[in-house]
Write an enzyme that holds these catalytic residues in place. Sequence first.
Site, PDB file in Angstrom:
ATOM      1  N   ARG A  42     -10.470 -11.486   1.860  1.00 19.13           N
ATOM      2  CA  ARG A  42     -11.354 -12.495   1.285  1.00 19.13           C
ATOM      3  C   ARG A  42     -10.694 -13.869   1.300  1.00 19.13           C
ATOM      4  NH1 ARG A  42     -11.584  -8.964  -4.085  1.00 19.13           N
ATOM      5  NH2 ARG A  42     -11.239  -7.420  -2.464  1.00 19.13           N
ATOM      6  N   LYS A  91       0.836  -1.200   0.000  1.00 18.64           N
ATOM      7  CA  LYS A  91       0.000   0.000   0.000  1.00 18.64           C
ATOM      8  C   LYS A  91       0.874   1.254   0.000  1.00 18.64           C
ATOM      9  CE  LYS A  91      -3.898  -1.865   2.691  1.00 18.64           C
ATOM     10  NZ  LYS A  91      -4.964  -1.637   1.694  1.00 18.64           N
TER      11      LYS A  91
HETATM   12  N1  BES Z   1      -8.123  -3.774   4.405  1.00 20.24           N
HETATM   13  C1  BES Z   1      -8.286  -3.325   3.080  1.00 20.24           C
HETATM   14  C2  BES Z   1      -9.563  -2.513   2.882  1.00 20.24           C
HETATM   15  C3  BES Z   1      -9.665  -1.223   3.672  1.00 20.24           C
HETATM   16  C4  BES Z   1      -9.275  -0.031   3.103  1.00 20.24           C
HETATM   17  C5  BES Z   1     -10.164  -1.227   4.953  1.00 20.24           C
HETATM   18  C6  BES Z   1      -9.377   1.140   3.823  1.00 20.24           C
HETATM   19  C7  BES Z   1     -10.277  -0.048   5.672  1.00 20.24           C
HETATM   20  C8  BES Z   1      -9.870   1.130   5.109  1.00 20.24           C
HETATM   21  C9  BES Z   1      -8.332  -4.508   2.114  1.00 20.24           C
HETATM   22  O1  BES Z   1      -7.559  -5.592   2.495  1.00 20.24           O
HETATM   23  C10 BES Z   1      -7.810  -4.029   0.820  1.00 20.24           C
HETATM   24  O2  BES Z   1      -6.651  -3.703   0.744  1.00 20.24           O
HETATM   25  N2  BES Z   1      -8.666  -4.015  -0.209  1.00 20.24           N
HETATM   26  C11 BES Z   1      -8.281  -3.562  -1.493  1.00 20.24           C
HETATM   27  C12 BES Z   1      -8.752  -4.586  -2.502  1.00 20.24           C
HETATM   28  C13 BES Z   1      -8.194  -4.380  -3.871  1.00 20.24           C
HETATM   29  C14 BES Z   1      -6.696  -4.673  -3.881  1.00 20.24           C
HETATM   30  C15 BES Z   1      -8.915  -5.280  -4.827  1.00 20.24           C
HETATM   31  C16 BES Z   1      -8.930  -2.207  -1.736  1.00 20.24           C
HETATM   32  O3  BES Z   1     -10.061  -1.997  -1.277  1.00 20.24           O
HETATM   33  O4  BES Z   1      -8.294  -1.353  -2.334  1.00 20.24           O
HETATM   34 MN    MN Z   2      -5.558  -5.401   1.861  1.00 22.16          MN
END
Ligand code: BES
Ligand code: MN
Length: 497
Positions: free
Chosen positions: A349, A275
């Site tokens: 997931r 990230k």
């Molecule tokens: N934990 C994150 C989602 C999230 C983002 C929770 C901001 C709380 C605040 C999740 O694991 C994630 O990174 N999701 C990605 C999925 C994508 C890579 C398909 C997302 O939402 O960007």
């Molecule tokens: Mn994630």
Amino acid sequence: MADSFKLSFAPFARLRGVLITFCAENLKFGSATQKALSPIGDLVRRAAAADRFTGKNGSTLDIIAPAGLGAPRLVVVGTGKESGFKDRDLVKLGGVAMGKVPISAAQTTIFAESAAGAFKSDQVVDLALGVRLRAYTFDRYKTKRKEGEERADKVEVNFACANPAAAERAWARKSAVADGVVMARDLINEPANVLYPGEFARRASGLRRLGAVVDVLDVAAMRKLGMGALLGVGQGSAHEPKVVVMRWNGGKRDLAPIAFIGKGVCFDSGGISIKPAQGMEDMKGDMAGAACVVGLMHALAARKAKVNAIGVIGLVENMPDGKAQRPGDIVTTMSGQTIEIINTDAEGRLVLADVLHYVNKRFKPRFMIDLATLTGAIMVALGQEYAGLFANDDKLAERLTKAGEATGERVWRMPLGAEYDKIIDSKFADMKNTGGRWAGSITAAQLLQRFVGKTPWAHLDIAGTALGSPQTDINKSWSAGWGVRLLDRLVADHYER
Ligand code: BES
Ligand code: MN
Ligand code: ZN
């Protein structure tokens, strides 16, 4: 919160410390309140006129050192209407009241009466729940306090009410829920260097003290079960994954349990698909689903709910490393289905795929509800007001929606469907772990649905509601502990015999 925070219940006569009373629009007070305020004559009326205070819901009037009352401060909290309060109205009013108590005050008395008369015991304890939630602070890592922010060592809030003994009994149940919310908040606010999977599992094991049965699965056990998706997420971390199974058997012996499943990513760096640095610290809260499940199980066990419930949480840390999983890797889940990893940041997931299948197979539950900070996309769709609700069962969805309206922890149903499902078909495996930018929350939910069989199931995407929570009358903390009250309400309304 102060180390020692005490709530107590007493008859209307008693009066100590800061005094808080309620009034409806047009300065309408109940009779016990009128009597208590009689020594100060028309002071309230004059102060209200000077401050244009009329008793609107949630508004307050502050009177410092009112002569003749013997209280250092009198606070009048407006209720708007005189009666017909919903649970969530009362919780909010309790929060508003507590918000007016100076943090240095050791004693407060709240007159639990509306303009229409004394609040019933169930209403008194809803006020008390609001007081408790508003008083919460997460300050265990603050070693210094600014001048003027010194807290009283002991804080006691006393409710003057019609039937103290009944209120005391009702609080024994309601405080179980309050404690569950506080537990969830503590877990979510805790930093990831302290709260890694092993430590989380230890804290969840504390539920044994309440009579819950808690089992912790380690890596060897998960390997044996074939949880390749969950283990793949955790393989880049120095902290080993854990799965915690909590069982509360308060219902009929042979009745199948209801099941709650939580995403417990103790820190989500994104892994190899790392990230951006901005805001990454918030990902210590990527275990909010798991925290909610533990808080809920605490509430059910502590109030001895007449239900068979299980809570299962998948605890991992998602880190980049020489051993971490890569984009392009293909993992085999416990169900036998294979998943191609496109983006290692779509890890929640993967964890849930194995835990959902495990719970379904081992416990054959009446329903499964999972909670997960699953997608940023749900925040784009719903902001922080509603959690996303996905379900394969209309009755369960309806009940969750109703419980949301009652508690104020609201959910909004989102669609599922074959057209969305095919987006996650993969060239190399049975499915892939992302479906691209469009409908990101839905394709995530579609993946989960492939692991629940025919069991009634609901998925709550709480990425928007669980972290960086809106500052409200009942929450001033980074995490509101969202979902504990919602699910406790669902259980209480429909699943206790
Ligand atoms: N934990 C994150 C989602 C999230 C983002 C929770 C901001 C709380 C605040 C999740 O694991 C994630 O990174 N999701 C990605 C999925 C994508 C890579 C398909 C997302 O939402 O960007
Ligand atoms: Mn994630
Ligand atoms: Zn995540």
